[in-house]
Design an enzyme around this catalytic site. Structure first.
Site, PDB file in Angstrom:
ATOM      1  N   LYS A 180      18.247  20.576  29.083  1.00  0.00           N
ATOM      2  CA  LYS A 180      17.204  21.534  28.690  1.00  0.00           C
ATOM      3  C   LYS A 180      16.987  22.579  29.769  1.00  0.00           C
ATOM      4  O   LYS A 180      16.704  23.738  29.464  1.00  0.00           O
ATOM      5  CB  LYS A 180      15.896  20.817  28.365  1.00  0.00           C
ATOM      6  CG  LYS A 180      15.912  20.168  27.004  1.00  0.00           C
ATOM      7  CD  LYS A 180      14.505  19.926  26.483  1.00  0.00           C
ATOM      8  CE  LYS A 180      14.542  19.356  25.079  1.00  0.00           C
ATOM      9  NZ  LYS A 180      13.238  18.855  24.636  1.00  0.00           N
ATOM     10  N   LYS A 202      26.016  16.095  19.798  1.00  0.00           N
ATOM     11  CA  LYS A 202      25.133  15.530  18.768  1.00  0.00           C
ATOM     12  C   LYS A 202      24.652  16.653  17.845  1.00  0.00           C
ATOM     13  O   LYS A 202      24.594  17.820  18.260  1.00  0.00           O
ATOM     14  CB  LYS A 202      23.956  14.781  19.397  1.00  0.00           C
ATOM     15  CG  LYS A 202      22.889  15.657  19.990  1.00  0.00           C
ATOM     16  CD  LYS A 202      21.606  14.878  20.273  1.00  0.00           C
ATOM     17  CE  LYS A 202      20.559  15.836  20.789  1.00  0.00           C
ATOM     18  NZ  LYS A 202      19.248  15.319  21.003  1.00  0.00           N
ATOM     19  N   LYS A 226      19.283  20.999  16.166  1.00  0.00           N
ATOM     20  CA  LYS A 226      18.887  22.316  15.630  1.00  0.00           C
ATOM     21  C   LYS A 226      18.909  23.390  16.708  1.00  0.00           C
ATOM     22  O   LYS A 226      18.779  24.572  16.407  1.00  0.00           O
ATOM     23  CB  LYS A 226      17.542  22.239  14.921  1.00  0.00           C
ATOM     24  CG  LYS A 226      16.416  21.842  15.831  1.00  0.00           C
ATOM     25  CD  LYS A 226      15.129  21.681  15.085  1.00  0.00           C
ATOM     26  CE  LYS A 226      14.077  21.011  15.926  1.00  0.00           C
ATOM     27  NZ  LYS A 226      14.231  19.561  16.040  1.00  0.00           N
TER      28      LYS A 226
END
Ligand code: TYM
Length: 347
Positions: free
Chosen positions: A131, A213, A216
């Protein structure tokens, strides 16, 4: 319905009639629309577990603000997720369903636990590394201490088991370490939770790059299925899923694209990998992709209908959220009072 296969000690909890029901906790961030990965990895299992266990489920909106959110959108996404969970079968009569921000004890315990979490441990979290690479302009302290808040969520409810997808395993391990550390200093305070991860579809993969994975946050919308995608769009996305040149539906190493589709098809139909290989022997990938698309549509369509219906009654959803928060607060209070006392914090 196929039975949940679990990878570790949750199994003992599902054996015959325990005296007291084991407690389950899990949460999902309301950061936009949910993917089919969220559904297979988490939501569907939440539903299946609610008869057997005492379940506490939350929308993790405090976690969501570790990435900058538009306030109006965050509120809307929280209501939408709440409705989607109910539409998927999470039953507020059977479990406690609430929004994290409505129970202040999460933030309180998170602060305490952050003082029992080491800088080095947080630095090793792969989600933080991912992130912070993706949001290089906003590597805030909350993003770094995110796992302490997640530990607080779980430990606050003395959860025995935490149903999540495979990507949350590392956070769960840290939660266990924090619980053991705290218990070691102050005596038995927290139940040390176990991850509850299904063998099948614990990591649903991107339809375009199966090494990743399904998420979105992928810039290419064809790489993921959203739970609210129209049936035609779902079919189209499966038709363009990346496979291989072997043209044989079999589960094998090096066939990540096909393996992913087999896992999804198996999760939706309850068929074993062998049964699926038999069903598509001599058939091409085109047929198989269509069948996977249809199975996913069959799973999602009834949820979508119910979801739209629920969203028409915001007042009802709000009442349910209030009720859920009250029940959660009662449980949370027991733990936070105990923790403050043990640490020596005046109330
Ligand atoms: P989040 O919101 O990213 O994802 C919610 C759940 O969906 C699972 N999941 C997947 N499973 C299989 N395949 C995929 N492609 C896939 N993508 C997502 C996740 O593993 C998760 O179970 N930190 C958590 C939210 C959280 C939480 C908690 C979870 C906050 N507090 C306490 C458990 C307990 C998160 O970001 O999940």
């Amino acid at each position: 319905m196929d039975k949940i296969e679990i990878t570790n000690t949750g199994a003992e909890a599902s054996s015959s009639a325990p005296a007291k029901k084991k407690r389950i906790f899990s949460a999902i961030q309301p950061s936009g629309a949910m993917t089919f990965g969220n559904y297979l990895g988490a939501i569907r299992n939440w539903v299946r577990l609610q008869d057997e266990f005492e379940c506490v489920y939350a929308t993790a909106n405090l976690h969501a603000i570790t990435v900058r959110q538009d306030p109006k959108k965050l509120k809307e996404n929280t209501v939408n997720l709440f409705a989607l969970l109910i539409a998927s079968g999470v039953d507020p009569e059977k479990c406690i369903l609430f929004n994290q921000s409505m129970v202040p004890a999460h933030a309180e315990l998170s602060w305490v636990l952050s003082t029992f979490t080491q800088f080095g441990e947080l630095s090793r979290m792969t989600q933080f590394k991912d992130k912070s690479a993706r949001h290089a302009d906003n590597i805030n302290a909350g993003l770094f201490t995110y796992p302490s808040l997640m530990a607080a969520d779980i430990l606050l409810y003395q959860a025995d088991l935490v149903p999540v997808g495979d990507d949350q395993r590392q956070h769960l391990e840290l939660t266990r370490d924090i619980a053991v550390r705290f218990n070691g200093i102050y005596g038995n305070t927290f139940v040390v939770p176990e991850p509850y991860i299904t063998k099948n579809a614990a990591r649903v993969r991107s339809l375009l790059d199966p090494s990743k994975k399904m998420s979105k946050s992928d810039p290419n919308t064809k790489s993921y299925i959203l739970m609210v995608d129209e049936p035609a769009s779902i079919m189209k996305k499966f038709r363009s899923a990346v496979t291989d040149s072997e043209a044989c539906v079999r589960y094998a190493e090096g066939k990540d694209g096909i393996n992913n589709l087999i896992e999804i098809y198996s999760a939706c139909t309850g068929k074993s990998y062998e049964e699926i290989e038999d069903e598509f022997r001599g058939k091409g990938y085109g047929d198989f992709k269509n069948a996977v698309g249809e199975a996913v549509v069959a799973e999602l369509e009834p949820i979508q209908v119910k979801y739209k219906e629920l969203l028409k009654d915001k007042k009802y959803l709000d009442e349910l959220a209030q009720k859920g928060a009250e029940s959660a607060s009662k449980l949370a209070k027991r733990t936070i009072d105990k923790v403050y006392k043990k640490v020596g914090l005046v109330r």
